[in-house]
Design an enzyme around this catalytic site. Sequence first.
Site, mmCIF file in Angstrom:
data_model
loop_
_atom_site.group_PDB
_atom_site.id
_atom_site.type_symbol
_atom_site.label_atom_id
_atom_site.label_comp_id
_atom_site.label_asym_id
_atom_site.label_seq_id
_atom_site.Cartn_x
_atom_site.Cartn_y
_atom_site.Cartn_z
ATOM 1 N N ASP A 10 3.222 6.864 1.047
ATOM 2 C CA ASP A 10 3.236 6.121 -0.194
ATOM 3 C C ASP A 10 1.954 5.346 -0.407
ATOM 4 O O ASP A 10 1.578 4.492 0.469
ATOM 5 C CB ASP A 10 4.419 5.451 -0.446
ATOM 6 C CG ASP A 10 4.632 4.847 -1.923
ATOM 7 O OD1 ASP A 10 3.847 5.139 -2.440
ATOM 8 O OD2 ASP A 10 5.790 4.507 -2.270
ATOM 9 N N ASP A 51 9.564 2.302 2.131
ATOM 10 C CA ASP A 51 10.193 1.096 2.471
ATOM 11 C C ASP A 51 11.347 0.788 1.349
ATOM 12 O O ASP A 51 12.023 -0.122 1.511
ATOM 13 C CB ASP A 51 9.022 -0.055 2.253
ATOM 14 C CG ASP A 51 8.321 0.213 1.044
ATOM 15 O OD1 ASP A 51 8.597 1.267 0.191
ATOM 16 O OD2 ASP A 51 7.466 -0.817 0.945
#
Length: 797
Positions: free
Chosen positions: A296, A557
């Site tokens: 990401d 996350d």
Amino acid sequence: MDGLISVAHGLTSEQVASAKANHIPRRSSRSLSAILRANVFTLFNLVIGVLWALILIFGEWQDGLFGLVIVANALIGIIQELRAKRTLDRLAVVNEAPVRVRRDGEEREIHPRDVVLGDLILLGPGDRLLVDGEVARSDGLEIDESLLTGEADPVHKQPGDQVLSGSFAVAGSGAFVATRVGTDAYAAKLAEEASKFHLAHSELRAGVANFIKYITWLVIPIGALLIYSQLHNSADLRTAVTGAVAGIVTMIPEGLVLMTSIAFAVGVVRLGRRQCLVQELPAIEGLARVDVLCLDKTGTLTAGGMDLDEVLPVSGDDHRLAGGTPVPAIPQPAGSTPVPAIPQPAGEALAALANLDDHPNATAEAIRARYPAAPAGWAARSAVPFSSARKWSGADFGEHGAWVLGAPDVLLRGGACLDRATELAATGTRVLALCRTGSLAGTERGEAEVEPVALVTLKQRIRPDARETLGYFAEQGVTVKIISGDNPLAVSAIATGLGIPGGERSIDARTLPHDDPARLGELLDAHTVFGRVSPRQKREFVTALQARGHTVAMTGDGVNDVLALKDADLGIAMGAGSPATKAVAQVVLLDNKFATLPHVVGEGRRVLANIERVSNLFLTKTFYAIVLSLMVGLAGMEFPFAPRHSTLTNALVIGIPAFFLALAPTLERSEPGFVPRVLRFAVPAGVLCAAAVLVSFWAAHSGTSTLLEDQTAAVIALFLTTWWVLVLIARPLNWWRVVLVGAMPVLFAAGMAVPFVREFFALEPGDLSNDLTAVGISIMAALMTSVAVKLAGTLRP
């Protein structure tokens, strides 16, 4: 009325004292008793233990040295898992973020275990629901229930709706009343499933286990044949038993289990020093096989947080950008730092939108850093909080109108303003559109007219370690895929600036096929940067890449990364991420440093490549023992050596070298097919070693020498042939490997020369003819082994 008072003020202290508390057992790994049972009561330990007992009863203690491997292997496994258990338990405590509740009319933060039945629990973006309940208040509250339903889209919650533990608030705010706590709540079942001990798939572990299983079955008939032949040819029971045990013990690759445990344990310790927690030891193997890494952008390429750059007003019917004349700055609270002026009403609307939420996201925080207070008179009548699925937020400010702030390609339907936003995004700048709208509800349905007023640009902070880290992956042949919810052009500009191979090849994920996995896989292989990716698509990406034969690692996350992390071959979570991501990931980067990833991958490659090397050593021993035992049993002759002889040669050509080889640095990326590769090497090498030993023993035994002298000749042949196998496996030979390999024959010669050692290991090199014959036979076997290995092509040069 009492119910309304309870919802408004929460429980009283008296009610809390008598209510059921949220007590649930914490399980981050196996219990102590389970750890002890798993590492002590194994098939391997049973077989070795029985043979050890036979030697202690019928033979001499020197022949029972092989039994110490049981103690060493069990201790390493127990100590390592207890260490991991303590780390996980400490991490579990750290992850128990406080819960905000309202009690006696006041907001408080309490420990999750102190929540009681009937508590009024307050929610904001990012808060985890630890108990089940009923929504009492909702201000645009959206709950992500992906862990419960598999659906990534957030669910709007209204008063009276049920919410379950294990979900997360992703937008808006609200409160709910706890209706099920402790073991009655869904959280207890979810936590049990997410945190219970389980092992990732390991070809290495499965291969070793299968070797031992099959060899154990072979031990029964071969051992019976060997025992019969030894009893038939030996004058006493002690010699027969020790000879039979020598053959059976040598068949079992006991050191391979030990070396695997040591290599895994050392790998975990090394990564632990870099603040990287490996939750499952076999995950080390997954690190070695990774060839695609999905990242990401946020948190990996870019650091947390952004900075507000410019507010560019739009003027004219064609929505062109205008220079605009700045007007006085928005009045700020007394004592605050003066800020630059921006055109009204765009500046006022922007400040008002950024200060709506008590729990701002990164974009709102960047705007609030410059404009910390909303302008007077801009009170929101209704609001739509930001969500990753919607990609915009907005509010109705009454006489000032309804305003929205979000992604230009989502809010705008073409025109010069969208073109300019696209140009800005292509430079790597994050661009948002500030627009007026006739109706928030109509905007959400795509029905209302949206008028652009300004473009807002934000600068993202590039991580200082990103370029070096990405360069490492490029050198190691790991393909990086950048997955982001942002504009693909903006992400592509950042990727290109960081030198990511193929960073210019970007694609809007909204154009990707959802019902054609094969086509999706082709596009994933052809492109590097993917923008506007939805949470559900991340999971689809992982599945499509795996279908094309890739071993996929996924970093994450956030809550929306959980499903993709679970499906990936290796899930890597950030330490500052949500508890859910850390629960499902095999590896947790405790310090949130992207630069740790090369060490993670490198450690996995080191462990697996080296274990494959030493597996060739151990299984060569297994196969020469099988051939020896079969031939000795069928020929009805005495076994060529005693257990202590096997202990000596195994220590010098397998045990000591394997320890260093298993811990050596390497950059090799392991490929699937561990078991076939090892067999293609070990079978021919083992057969040739056995042939050399048998011929040497037969040649010596046909003369007038003693049994001890004959066995010594066989031991010389065994050492020389297996030492040459070590030379082949240790390649490429750098300086320390030359020293390691060269030291072994020196130690063997010293053992033959030192009286105490020679007597301890029952060696008697008294017949020079026998010993020279053994050396000659060993040289021929070594040459044949080299040819066989080259033809098999199982070793890298």
